[in-house]
Design a protein around this motif. Structure first.
Motif, PDB file in Angstrom:
ATOM      1  N   ASP A 195      46.841  34.409  30.630  1.00 31.77           N
ATOM      2  CA  ASP A 195      46.327  35.347  29.636  1.00 31.77           C
ATOM      3  C   ASP A 195      45.282  34.683  28.741  1.00 31.77           C
ATOM      4  O   ASP A 195      44.274  35.287  28.377  1.00 31.77           O
ATOM      5  N   PHE A 196      45.540  33.427  28.390  1.00 34.71           N
ATOM      6  CA  PHE A 196      44.622  32.687  27.510  1.00 34.71           C
ATOM      7  C   PHE A 196      43.308  32.389  28.230  1.00 34.71           C
ATOM      8  O   PHE A 196      42.226  32.504  27.645  1.00 34.71           O
ATOM      9  N   PHE A 197      43.377  32.022  29.511  1.00 34.80           N
ATOM     10  CA  PHE A 197      42.191  31.630  30.263  1.00 34.80           C
ATOM     11  C   PHE A 197      41.298  32.803  30.628  1.00 34.80           C
ATOM     12  O   PHE A 197      40.071  32.668  30.662  1.00 34.80           O
ATOM     13  N   ILE A 198      41.897  33.941  30.973  1.00 34.88           N
ATOM     14  CA  ILE A 198      41.038  35.058  31.358  1.00 34.88           C
ATOM     15  C   ILE A 198      40.156  35.480  30.194  1.00 34.88           C
ATOM     16  O   ILE A 198      39.042  35.977  30.393  1.00 34.88           O
ATOM     17  N   TYR A 199      40.648  35.259  28.980  1.00 34.82           N
ATOM     18  CA  TYR A 199      39.798  35.527  27.818  1.00 34.82           C
ATOM     19  C   TYR A 199      38.602  34.574  27.814  1.00 34.82           C
ATOM     20  O   TYR A 199      37.466  34.983  27.573  1.00 34.82           O
ATOM     21  N   GLY A 200      38.855  33.275  28.060  1.00 33.78           N
ATOM     22  CA  GLY A 200      37.771  32.309  28.074  1.00 33.78           C
ATOM     23  C   GLY A 200      36.743  32.617  29.158  1.00 33.78           C
ATOM     24  O   GLY A 200      35.532  32.506  28.933  1.00 33.78           O
ATOM     25  N   THR A 201      37.212  33.014  30.351  1.00 29.48           N
ATOM     26  CA  THR A 201      36.296  33.374  31.432  1.00 29.48           C
ATOM     27  C   THR A 201      35.484  34.600  31.064  1.00 29.48           C
ATOM     28  O   THR A 201      34.270  34.654  31.268  1.00 29.48           O
ATOM     29  N   ALA A 202      36.157  35.600  30.497  1.00 32.26           N
ATOM     30  CA  ALA A 202      35.455  36.818  30.089  1.00 32.26           C
ATOM     31  C   ALA A 202      34.482  36.537  28.947  1.00 32.26           C
ATOM     32  O   ALA A 202      33.390  37.121  28.887  1.00 32.26           O
ATOM     33  N   ALA A 203      34.856  35.630  28.034  1.00 30.68           N
ATOM     34  CA  ALA A 203      33.958  35.273  26.932  1.00 30.68           C
ATOM     35  C   ALA A 203      32.682  34.641  27.459  1.00 30.68           C
ATOM     36  O   ALA A 203      31.606  34.814  26.878  1.00 30.68           O
ATOM     37  N   ALA A 204      32.789  33.920  28.562  1.00 26.30           N
ATOM     38  CA  ALA A 204      31.612  33.289  29.153  1.00 26.30           C
ATOM     39  C   ALA A 204      30.766  34.271  29.955  1.00 26.30           C
ATOM     40  O   ALA A 204      29.539  34.207  29.933  1.00 26.30           O
ATOM     41  N   LEU A 205      31.426  35.220  30.640  1.00 20.10           N
ATOM     42  CA  LEU A 205      30.713  36.051  31.614  1.00 20.10           C
ATOM     43  C   LEU A 205      30.318  37.434  31.106  1.00 20.10           C
ATOM     44  O   LEU A 205      29.249  37.940  31.452  1.00 20.10           O
ATOM     45  N   VAL A 206      31.190  38.078  30.301  1.00 25.10           N
ATOM     46  CA  VAL A 206      30.933  39.487  29.988  1.00 25.10           C
ATOM     47  C   VAL A 206      30.966  39.855  28.512  1.00 25.10           C
ATOM     48  O   VAL A 206      30.302  40.818  28.102  1.00 25.10           O
ATOM     49  N   PHE A 207      31.717  39.161  27.686  1.00 29.85           N
ATOM     50  CA  PHE A 207      31.877  39.600  26.298  1.00 29.85           C
ATOM     51  C   PHE A 207      30.569  39.629  25.500  1.00 29.85           C
ATOM     52  O   PHE A 207      30.403  40.502  24.643  1.00 29.85           O
ATOM     53  N   PRO A 208      29.619  38.692  25.727  1.00 37.20           N
ATOM     54  CA  PRO A 208      28.354  38.814  24.979  1.00 37.20           C
ATOM     55  C   PRO A 208      27.666  40.154  25.207  1.00 37.20           C
ATOM     56  O   PRO A 208      27.063  40.717  24.293  1.00 37.20           O
ATOM     57  N   THR A 209      27.778  40.684  26.423  1.00 42.09           N
ATOM     58  CA  THR A 209      27.143  41.966  26.747  1.00 42.09           C
ATOM     59  C   THR A 209      27.984  43.154  26.307  1.00 42.09           C
ATOM     60  O   THR A 209      27.464  44.139  25.790  1.00 42.09           O
TER      61      THR A 209
END
Length: 454
Positions: free
Chosen positions: A48-62
């Motif tokens: 749960d903690f890591f998928i946030y980090g991956t999403a923060a890198a790939l999609v959250f800025p957009t």
């Protein structure tokens, strides 16, 4: 030679830990079952903690910060990532309080539920285009809840295995909850990779709903984790300590574990925080920042970066196993100090290697970063529980570990992107090298614990 911790024996706690453990009721829970349950539990929490980090890198800025542009959006996205590390010491204090008062098992069930619900809600959160500024605000609150849960998770999971483990094998058994993050990183990267493969190259679909699948899937894993945690019993060390308190009619020693931990062992809390700061910095670099750096700055495809992440997690797991086993033989301090020396050298070499721009160089960068993290991470599952007295062990170990998260996990995410934009990647390397020096000095100041009796 096995010795007993020299920390002052608190009122109501037996001065003979071996005798206290011997008086504990017989348990039907095997050490192996505890090890497996702890590994599964930390895997789910860190997934749960890591998928946030991956999403923060790939999609959250957009998705959540579209108005800020690419660089500022990435900084804002990783600032929300860093929020969890600030929340972790708070979670360590609260859950540590109850973990030291009512038990490790009950507290760990609470942390798992909180993490699962927070992650599910992130997966259901509308984008900024739909609800405006409320979206990033709610995202920050849910990320805080994730950090709050992890703050209570790690200490409890490692205490389960360390307090069940036989003498001389605490490094071996405390290794199992430490493997959780490696497995979780494989699962999180694999889930994003599979989602992207199903959606093909349609970036719009991935940004609209595809990224949500890993977050929603986590609820299934939470159900498995709850089943495993409910099937084990409280640790013999904690039950013996509770029985001793009851026999001696002592109620004061359990009222405020945080105050007792700080009063008796503030030095150990602060030194352990400094000792593990580099561990968290390399954790962040390998699992979040390099994912963003590879896709945006170096221009590699998302599937390639995620595939390298999966392979590097295998290296990470192997490093944990080897270093944990060696810590039973040569000591926790020596292994962690060796990782600090390696971290100093690697920090200065990492970005020159990455900036050569080749796929092989990126893979080497990921492998080296997570391998060094694994070398430090393997022994600390036994080290921190060994450092603290039973009556505030959950609180003390959790505080030391999660304060290290603030130093190494909250500060680099806020500084890495601006440093890279202004001075290039080498500036990030200098920051990491400075943290490695701090960790080496603090680790050297610690007392070796591998022969202490819990």
């Amino acid at each position: 030679m096995t010795t007993v911790s020299s920390d002052p024996a608190p009122p109501g706690v037996s001065a003979d830990p071996a005798k206290a453990v011997a008086t504990a009721p017989a348990t039907r829970t095997s050490v192996r079952r505890v090890a497996v349950a702890s590994c599964i539990g930390t895997t789910i929490e860190f997934y749960d903690f890591f998928i946030y980090g991956t999403a923060a890198a790939l999609v959250f800025p957009t998705v959540f910060f579209p108005a800020l542009g690419s660089t500022a959006g990435t900084v804002a996205s990783f600032a929300t990532f860093a929020v969890a590390f600030v929340a972790r010491p708070v979670g360590a204090m609260l859950f540590g309080h109850y973990g030291d008062r009512i038990g490790r098992k009950k507290t760990l069930v609470s942390t798992l539920l909180l993490m699962g619900i927070s992650t599910l809600l992130i997966g259901l959160l509308p984008s900024a285009a739909t609800i405006g500024v409320a979206a990033p605000v709610i995202l920050v609150l849910l990320r805080f809840a994730q950090g709050f849960a992890v703050g209570g998770e790690w200490a409890g999971a490692t205490l389960l295995t360390a307090e069940y483990a036989p003498p001389g094998k605490r490094g071996l058994y405390a290794m199992f909850p430490q493997l959780g993050p490696a497995i979780a990183f494989i699962l999180s990267s694999g889930t994003f990779l599979a989602t992207g493969a199903v959606l093909g190259d349609t970036n719009e679909a991935f940004l609209t709903w595809g990224w949500r699948v890993p977050f929603l899937f986590s609820i299934v894993l939470v159900g498995i984790g709850l089943y495993m945690r409910l099937a084990i019993e409280e640790t013999p060390v904690f039950r013996a300590n509770q029985a001793t308190r009851a026999t001696q009619a002592d109620t004061s020693s359990a009222r405020l574990p945080f105050a007792d931990a700080w009063r008796h062992q503030s030095k150990e809390i602060l030194l352990s925080a400094g000792a593990l700061a580099t561990l968290f910095a390399f954790f962040y670099m390998g699992t979040a920042f390099l994912t963003s750096y590879g896709t945006t700055t170096l221009g590699f495809s998302r599937p390639f970066v995620l595939s390298v992440g999966i392979a590097s997690a295998v290296v990470f797991g192997a490093a944990i196993v080897v270093s944990a086993l060696y810590s039973d033989r040569i000591g926790r301090r020596r292994v962690i100090m060796a990782s600090c020396v390696a971290a100093f050298v690697w920090a200065l070499a990492l970005f020159p290697i990455l900036d050569s721009g080749s796929p092989a160089a990126f893979a080497i960068g990921m492998f080296g970063t997570l391998a060094i993290f694994g070398i430090a991470y393997g022994p600390c599952g036994a080290l921190l529980p060994e450092m603290f007295a039973t009556r505030y062990r959950y609180t003390g170990a959790g505080l030391g570990y999660n304060l290290a998260g603030v130093l190494g996990g909250a500060i680099p995410p806020l500084l890495a992107a601006p440093l890279a934009a202004s001075f290039g990647g080498i500036a990030i390397g200098v920051l990491l090298a400075a943290l490695a020096v701090l960790s080496f000095v603090c680790t050297r100041a610690l007392v070796e614990t591998k022969d202490l009796t819990l």
